[in-house]
Write a protein that holds these residues in place. Structure first.
Motif, PDB file in Angstrom:
ATOM      1  N   UNK A  48       0.837  -1.206   0.000  1.00  0.00           N
ATOM      2  CA  UNK A  48       0.000   0.000   0.000  1.00  0.00           C
ATOM      3  C   UNK A  48       0.869   1.252   0.000  1.00  0.00           C
ATOM      4  N   UNK A  49       1.857   1.274  -0.855  1.00  0.00           N
ATOM      5  CA  UNK A  49       2.717   2.431  -1.014  1.00  0.00           C
ATOM      6  C   UNK A  49       2.519   2.966  -2.424  1.00  0.00           C
ATOM      7  N   UNK A  50       2.722   4.247  -2.615  1.00  0.00           N
ATOM      8  CA  UNK A  50       2.565   4.784  -3.976  1.00  0.00           C
ATOM      9  C   UNK A  50       3.678   4.281  -4.895  1.00  0.00           C
ATOM     10  N   UNK A  51       3.311   3.986  -6.103  1.00  0.00           N
ATOM     11  CA  UNK A  51       4.253   3.604  -7.158  1.00  0.00           C
ATOM     12  C   UNK A  51       5.176   2.442  -6.771  1.00  0.00           C
ATOM     13  N   UNK A  52       4.611   1.293  -6.388  1.00  0.00           N
ATOM     14  CA  UNK A  52       5.455   0.157  -6.001  1.00  0.00           C
ATOM     15  C   UNK A  52       6.233  -0.391  -7.192  1.00  0.00           C
ATOM     16  N   UNK A  53       7.510  -0.659  -6.944  1.00  0.00           N
ATOM     17  CA  UNK A  53       8.381  -1.167  -8.009  1.00  0.00           C
ATOM     18  C   UNK A  53       9.006  -2.482  -7.550  1.00  0.00           C
ATOM     19  N   UNK A  77      -0.104  -6.546 -13.823  1.00  0.00           N
ATOM     20  CA  UNK A  77      -1.326  -5.737 -13.925  1.00  0.00           C
ATOM     21  C   UNK A  77      -1.607  -4.994 -12.622  1.00  0.00           C
ATOM     22  N   UNK A  78      -1.456  -5.665 -11.476  1.00  0.00           N
ATOM     23  CA  UNK A  78      -1.728  -5.028 -10.183  1.00  0.00           C
ATOM     24  C   UNK A  78      -0.749  -3.883  -9.914  1.00  0.00           C
ATOM     25  N   UNK A  79       0.516  -4.107 -10.218  1.00  0.00           N
ATOM     26  CA  UNK A  79       1.511  -3.067  -9.986  1.00  0.00           C
ATOM     27  C   UNK A  79       1.315  -1.887 -10.932  1.00  0.00           C
ATOM     28  N   UNK A  80       0.950  -2.154 -12.165  1.00  0.00           N
ATOM     29  CA  UNK A  80       0.692  -1.084 -13.133  1.00  0.00           C
ATOM     30  C   UNK A  80      -0.507  -0.244 -12.679  1.00  0.00           C
ATOM     31  N   UNK A  85       5.649  -0.710 -11.285  1.00  0.00           N
ATOM     32  CA  UNK A  85       6.057  -1.576 -12.380  1.00  0.00           C
ATOM     33  C   UNK A  85       6.675  -2.865 -11.859  1.00  0.00           C
ATOM     34  N   UNK A  86       6.775  -3.823 -12.779  1.00  0.00           N
ATOM     35  CA  UNK A  86       7.427  -5.107 -12.536  1.00  0.00           C
ATOM     36  C   UNK A  86       8.433  -5.330 -13.651  1.00  0.00           C
ATOM     37  N   UNK A 100       9.294 -16.210 -23.684  1.00  0.00           N
ATOM     38  CA  UNK A 100       9.186 -15.821 -25.084  1.00  0.00           C
ATOM     39  C   UNK A 100       8.067 -16.573 -25.802  1.00  0.00           C
ATOM     40  N   UNK A 101       7.909 -17.852 -25.536  1.00  0.00           N
ATOM     41  CA  UNK A 101       6.887 -18.657 -26.211  1.00  0.00           C
ATOM     42  C   UNK A 101       5.496 -18.092 -25.955  1.00  0.00           C
ATOM     43  N   UNK A 102       5.244 -17.683 -24.715  1.00  0.00           N
ATOM     44  CA  UNK A 102       3.909 -17.171 -24.389  1.00  0.00           C
ATOM     45  C   UNK A 102       3.803 -15.654 -24.538  1.00  0.00           C
ATOM     46  N   UNK A 103       4.903 -14.989 -24.882  1.00  0.00           N
ATOM     47  CA  UNK A 103       4.865 -13.556 -25.148  1.00  0.00           C
ATOM     48  C   UNK A 103       4.975 -12.659 -23.937  1.00  0.00           C
ATOM     49  N   UNK A 104       5.346 -13.206 -22.792  1.00  0.00           N
ATOM     50  CA  UNK A 104       5.476 -12.385 -21.590  1.00  0.00           C
ATOM     51  C   UNK A 104       6.561 -11.337 -21.770  1.00  0.00           C
ATOM     52  N   UNK A 105       7.609 -11.671 -22.498  1.00  0.00           N
ATOM     53  CA  UNK A 105       8.706 -10.720 -22.700  1.00  0.00           C
ATOM     54  C   UNK A 105       8.271  -9.486 -23.482  1.00  0.00           C
ATOM     55  N   UNK A 106       7.129  -9.564 -24.160  1.00  0.00           N
ATOM     56  CA  UNK A 106       6.589  -8.408 -24.883  1.00  0.00           C
ATOM     57  C   UNK A 106       5.697  -7.548 -23.980  1.00  0.00           C
ATOM     58  N   UNK A 107       5.329  -8.072 -22.820  1.00  0.00           N
ATOM     59  CA  UNK A 107       4.425  -7.379 -21.898  1.00  0.00           C
ATOM     60  C   UNK A 107       5.175  -6.856 -20.674  1.00  0.00           C
ATOM     61  N   UNK A 108       6.073  -7.660 -20.135  1.00  0.00           N
ATOM     62  CA  UNK A 108       6.845  -7.313 -18.944  1.00  0.00           C
ATOM     63  C   UNK A 108       8.300  -7.147 -19.360  1.00  0.00           C
TER      64      UNK A 108
END
Length: 120
Positions: A48-53, A77-80, A85-86, A100-108
């Motif tokens: 519960x802190x602002x802008x958790x990283x 999604x929760x951190x965004x 960020x994560x 890479x196979x599931x595309x997470x590297x394009x999202x995170x």
């Protein structure tokens, strides 16, 4: 360190947590799957802190299945939503292939080293 090695050998998961420059660094060790995913999920609870990283240093993860992917996506999604960020750091070759196979590297953001992940 011995506990992490023991967890890895037994197919379990341990998560060490530290903080560096306002960034929470989680270092899981072992396997992330449907039996162990809750351990990582709890460690990634949005504070519960602002802008958790958060940075998850994956260099000690030996295996990750879709349960681990789901934990990372949910945390991203929760951190965004909370204005933070994560980032993922130093994934092993096998884990990076899964990301890479599931595309997470394009999202995170996936960084080759922890130092890169901590850089602004």
């Amino acid at each position: 360190m011995a506990n992490n090695r023991q967890a890895e050998e037994q197919g379990q998961l341990s998560v060490a947590a530290t903080a560096t420059g306002g960034v929470r660094v989680l270092t899981p060790a072992g396997e992330i799957d449907h039996h162990t995913g809750d351990t990582l999920r709890r460690a990634l609870d949005v504070p519960r802190t602002p802008h958790p990283r958060f940075v998850v240093d994956l260099h000690r993860v030996t295996f990750m299945d879709s349960s681990g992917i789901n934990v990372l996506i949910a945390a991203h999604h929760a951190l965004t939503r909370a204005g933070g960020w994560l980032r993922l750091a130093a994934p092993t070759e096998a884990v990076m292939r899964t990301l890479q196979i599931v595309g997470v590297d394009a999202v995170i953001d996936c960084c080759a080293t922890l130092r890169q992940a901590l850089a602004d």
